[in-house]
Design a protein around this motif. Sequence first.
Motif, PDB file in Angstrom:
ATOM      1  N   TYR A 105      49.640  43.422  38.379  1.00 38.25           N
ATOM      2  CA  TYR A 105      48.478  43.727  37.245  1.00 38.25           C
ATOM      3  C   TYR A 105      49.059  44.102  36.120  1.00 38.25           C
ATOM      4  O   TYR A 105      48.247  44.103  35.080  1.00 38.25           O
ATOM      5  CB  TYR A 105      47.584  44.512  38.119  1.00 38.25           C
ATOM      6  CG  TYR A 105      46.816  43.986  39.138  1.00 38.25           C
ATOM      7  CD1 TYR A 105      46.065  43.020  38.797  1.00 38.25           C
ATOM      8  CD2 TYR A 105      46.956  44.580  40.548  1.00 38.25           C
ATOM      9  CE1 TYR A 105      45.219  42.327  39.636  1.00 38.25           C
ATOM     10  CE2 TYR A 105      45.955  43.944  41.413  1.00 38.25           C
ATOM     11  CZ  TYR A 105      45.117  42.985  41.223  1.00 38.25           C
ATOM     12  OH  TYR A 105      44.633  42.147  42.180  1.00 38.25           O
ATOM     13  N   HIS A 125      44.143  39.608  30.253  1.00 29.48           N
ATOM     14  CA  HIS A 125      42.711  39.436  30.899  1.00 29.48           C
ATOM     15  C   HIS A 125      41.894  39.010  29.541  1.00 29.48           C
ATOM     16  O   HIS A 125      41.293  39.873  29.106  1.00 29.48           O
ATOM     17  CB  HIS A 125      42.362  40.665  31.440  1.00 29.48           C
ATOM     18  CG  HIS A 125      41.047  40.633  32.481  1.00 29.48           C
ATOM     19  ND1 HIS A 125      40.146  41.557  32.014  1.00 29.48           N
ATOM     20  CD2 HIS A 125      40.519  39.607  33.000  1.00 29.48           C
ATOM     21  CE1 HIS A 125      38.966  41.181  32.918  1.00 29.48           C
ATOM     22  NE2 HIS A 125      39.191  39.958  33.320  1.00 29.48           N
ATOM     23  N   SER A 177      42.953  34.635  46.055  1.00 25.72           N
ATOM     24  CA  SER A 177      41.838  35.717  46.250  1.00 25.72           C
ATOM     25  C   SER A 177      40.882  34.925  46.975  1.00 25.72           C
ATOM     26  O   SER A 177      40.697  33.692  47.160  1.00 25.72           O
ATOM     27  CB  SER A 177      41.248  36.135  44.974  1.00 25.72           C
ATOM     28  OG  SER A 177      40.536  37.264  45.080  1.00 25.72           O
ATOM     29  N   GLN A 222      36.449  35.593  48.644  1.00 21.27           N
ATOM     30  CA  GLN A 222      35.030  36.393  48.636  1.00 21.27           C
ATOM     31  C   GLN A 222      34.630  36.262  50.027  1.00 21.27           C
ATOM     32  O   GLN A 222      34.230  35.367  50.550  1.00 21.27           O
ATOM     33  CB  GLN A 222      34.062  35.841  47.693  1.00 21.27           C
ATOM     34  CG  GLN A 222      34.257  35.942  46.186  1.00 21.27           C
ATOM     35  CD  GLN A 222      33.209  34.978  45.457  1.00 21.27           C
ATOM     36  OE1 GLN A 222      32.834  34.134  45.547  1.00 21.27           O
ATOM     37  NE2 GLN A 222      32.318  35.987  44.488  1.00 21.27           N
ATOM     38  N   PHE A 266      35.470  39.800  44.978  1.00 27.96           N
ATOM     39  CA  PHE A 266      36.759  39.601  45.126  1.00 27.96           C
ATOM     40  C   PHE A 266      37.527  40.827  45.306  1.00 27.96           C
ATOM     41  O   PHE A 266      37.556  41.482  44.494  1.00 27.96           O
ATOM     42  CB  PHE A 266      37.475  38.805  43.634  1.00 27.96           C
ATOM     43  CG  PHE A 266      36.899  37.391  43.628  1.00 27.96           C
ATOM     44  CD1 PHE A 266      37.609  36.397  44.485  1.00 27.96           C
ATOM     45  CD2 PHE A 266      35.766  36.916  42.914  1.00 27.96           C
ATOM     46  CE1 PHE A 266      37.180  34.840  44.263  1.00 27.96           C
ATOM     47  CE2 PHE A 266      35.421  35.681  42.839  1.00 27.96           C
ATOM     48  CZ  PHE A 266      36.032  34.598  43.719  1.00 27.96           C
ATOM     49  N   PRO A 280      43.758  37.950  40.836  1.00 28.67           N
ATOM     50  CA  PRO A 280      43.294  37.976  39.232  1.00 28.67           C
ATOM     51  C   PRO A 280      41.925  38.287  39.232  1.00 28.67           C
ATOM     52  O   PRO A 280      41.697  39.059  38.260  1.00 28.67           O
ATOM     53  CB  PRO A 280      43.882  36.617  38.713  1.00 28.67           C
ATOM     54  CG  PRO A 280      44.929  36.186  39.523  1.00 28.67           C
ATOM     55  CD  PRO A 280      44.677  36.657  40.899  1.00 28.67           C
ATOM     56  N   GLU A 281      41.199  37.656  39.891  1.00 35.60           N
ATOM     57  CA  GLU A 281      39.503  38.028  39.850  1.00 35.60           C
ATOM     58  C   GLU A 281      39.244  39.476  40.097  1.00 35.60           C
ATOM     59  O   GLU A 281      38.128  39.631  39.576  1.00 35.60           O
ATOM     60  CB  GLU A 281      38.808  37.025  40.883  1.00 35.60           C
ATOM     61  CG  GLU A 281      38.983  35.314  40.644  1.00 35.60           C
ATOM     62  CD  GLU A 281      40.434  34.667  41.127  1.00 35.60           C
ATOM     63  OE1 GLU A 281      40.518  33.628  40.948  1.00 35.60           O
ATOM     64  OE2 GLU A 281      41.049  35.481  41.521  1.00 35.60           O
ATOM     65  N   ASP A 306      38.033  40.846  37.047  1.00 28.29           N
ATOM     66  CA  ASP A 306      36.740  40.634  36.617  1.00 28.29           C
ATOM     67  C   ASP A 306      35.725  41.691  37.273  1.00 28.29           C
ATOM     68  O   ASP A 306      34.724  42.115  36.651  1.00 28.29           O
ATOM     69  CB  ASP A 306      36.361  39.267  36.914  1.00 28.29           C
ATOM     70  CG  ASP A 306      37.196  38.332  36.157  1.00 28.29           C
ATOM     71  OD1 ASP A 306      37.509  38.731  34.961  1.00 28.29           O
ATOM     72  OD2 ASP A 306      37.152  37.201  36.620  1.00 28.29           O
ATOM     73  N   GLU A 307      36.027  41.957  38.577  1.00 28.28           N
ATOM     74  CA  GLU A 307      35.200  42.701  39.265  1.00 28.28           C
ATOM     75  C   GLU A 307      34.929  44.391  38.757  1.00 28.28           C
ATOM     76  O   GLU A 307      34.016  44.931  38.785  1.00 28.28           O
ATOM     77  CB  GLU A 307      35.787  43.340  40.716  1.00 28.28           C
ATOM     78  CG  GLU A 307      35.654  41.761  41.597  1.00 28.28           C
ATOM     79  CD  GLU A 307      34.317  41.258  42.044  1.00 28.28           C
ATOM     80  OE1 GLU A 307      33.306  42.225  42.104  1.00 28.28           O
ATOM     81  OE2 GLU A 307      34.038  40.197  42.580  1.00 28.28           O
TER      82      GLU A 307
END
Length: 469
Positions: free
Chosen positions: A110, A117, A433, A435, A444, A448-449, A452-453
Motif C-alpha cells: 500500500y 492511486h 481481491s 467481493q 472489497f 488494490p480495490e 477505492d473503498e
Amino acid sequence: MSIDAQAPTRRDVSDEHSITIHDPADGSEVGSVSFATREDVLAALEQARAVQPGWAATSTADRGAALRRAADALRGSAQDLAELNTRETGKPIGDSLGGVDAAVATLEQYAELGPVHRGLSLRGAVTATDYTVAEPRGVAVLLTPWNDPVAVAAGLIGAALVTGNTVIHKPSERCPHVGELLGELLAPAFGEGVLTTLTGGSAVGQLLTEQTGVDVVAHVGSSAAGAAIARAASVTGAHVIRENGGNDPLIVDADVDPDWAAAQAALGAFANAGQICTSVERIYVHQDIAEPFLAALAGQAQSRSESGSFPPLVDRRMRDAVEAHVTEALQLGARCLAGGVTPTGPGSHYPPTVLTECTEAMSVMTEETFGPVAPVTVVGSFEEGLRLAAAGPYGLAASVLTGSIAHAQQAIAALAVGTVKVNAVFGGAPGGSAQPRGISGAGFGYGPELLDEFALVKVVHISSPQQGA
C-alpha cells in the motif's frame, strides 16, 4: 469469520472492564487487558477527527513513506509479535510468523499503491477539462478478527491511512495483547492521533459504530455482528466494508484422484484447526469415488491428530460451539469416521473430525462451524453437488476439484460467491481481491480495490470563462 449462534447482545461499555486471556494450548494465563471506557472512545474519535485534515493534506508520497517505517518496525519485532499471537490464539508459530510477514508485505504494497492511486480524465469540450480526484472519507473504524489478527489489521490500516483517513482500530477481544502490541509498533510512524488502538469487547465496537463522527467502518468477523454494523450505518451514514462468515463448499467430481482430493479437503478443513475465513466447511463428493475419498480423508485426519502438533481452537467457547455442531449431526444420523471426541485436559483442543452421511438438516452443513470438521455428503452427480453447494445465504468462497473444463465453467457460473477456486482450496495471484456476497459481507476487503473503498470520488469540471465583447 467465526459465526455466533445469535445476534450480538446489546451491552453498555460500562459493563465491560477487562479480559483475561489464557493460552488455548495449555490453559496458562497470558495476561489481562483493560477495556476502553466510553470516555476513551469519544476522546479517540475527537482526536482522530481533529487531526484528519492535516493527515489528508500530507502528500501521498509522505504517507507511503510512513507506511514503510511502520513496516520496518513490524519486521523488527516479528518474532515477539508472532510468539504472542501463538500464545493468545493457538495459531501455529510458523503460521503466526507468516502472518507478520504478510502484514509487512501488505504495508509495503500500500505504500507503493497509495501514490499511484489515480483518477480518470474525462473527454468533454475541447476548451474544458474534466477529471476525477480521490479524497479520503475521513475517520475510519477498523474492527478486526483473532484468527489472522496481524495480517488482516495491517491490510485495513495500510489502505485506510495511505488514502488519507485517520484510523481507530479495535482488535478482537480474543487477542487484545496482540492488538495492543501491533498498535504500539505501528502508531509512532504516523502523527499523534492518526492511528489509535482501543481494546474492548462488543460494547466498545457498538459504541464506535454508532457515532456520527465515523465515516467508514471496516469489519472482519461474524455475519451477526456485520449485520448489526450495517444497521447502525444506515443511521449514521458511514460507508461499510464487511468480510463476514462463510460456509464454503467443496465439490469433488468423479474424475479426480481420490487421494489427492482428500489431501485438498483436509488442507481446506483442518488448516489452523479450521479457523480460516475460507476454510472448507462442507464437502460434496461424487458417489463413484466416495469410498476411497472418505478412507483417505479419515486417514488425513488421523495422521494430523497423531502428529502431536495439531493446533487448538482459540478458546473453550469456540470449542463448545464446534462440539455442539458435531453432536447435533451425530444425533441426526451422521457417522463419524475420525475424531469427534473432545479430549480431556487443559486448553481448548479438538481433533480433526470427519463426518459422513451428512444432510442439509444439520447445522454442520448449513452454518459456519469454524473448527476442524469435514462434513461430507455423497452425491449421485456433479449437478447434484453443485445444486447443494450453491444453496444457502452465504457467499464468501467455494472450491471445485474436477478434470472437466465444462464442469469447472458450470460451477463458476452457478456459484454466487466472491471467489471460486478450481483444483486448489487455497491460493491466488498477488494483488487479488474479491467481493463477498449475501450474509458473507460487502465491498472489497483487500487488494488494490480496497483503496477505492476508503476514498470518495470527486468530479472536477473546469471550463474557460466567457470572454467579454
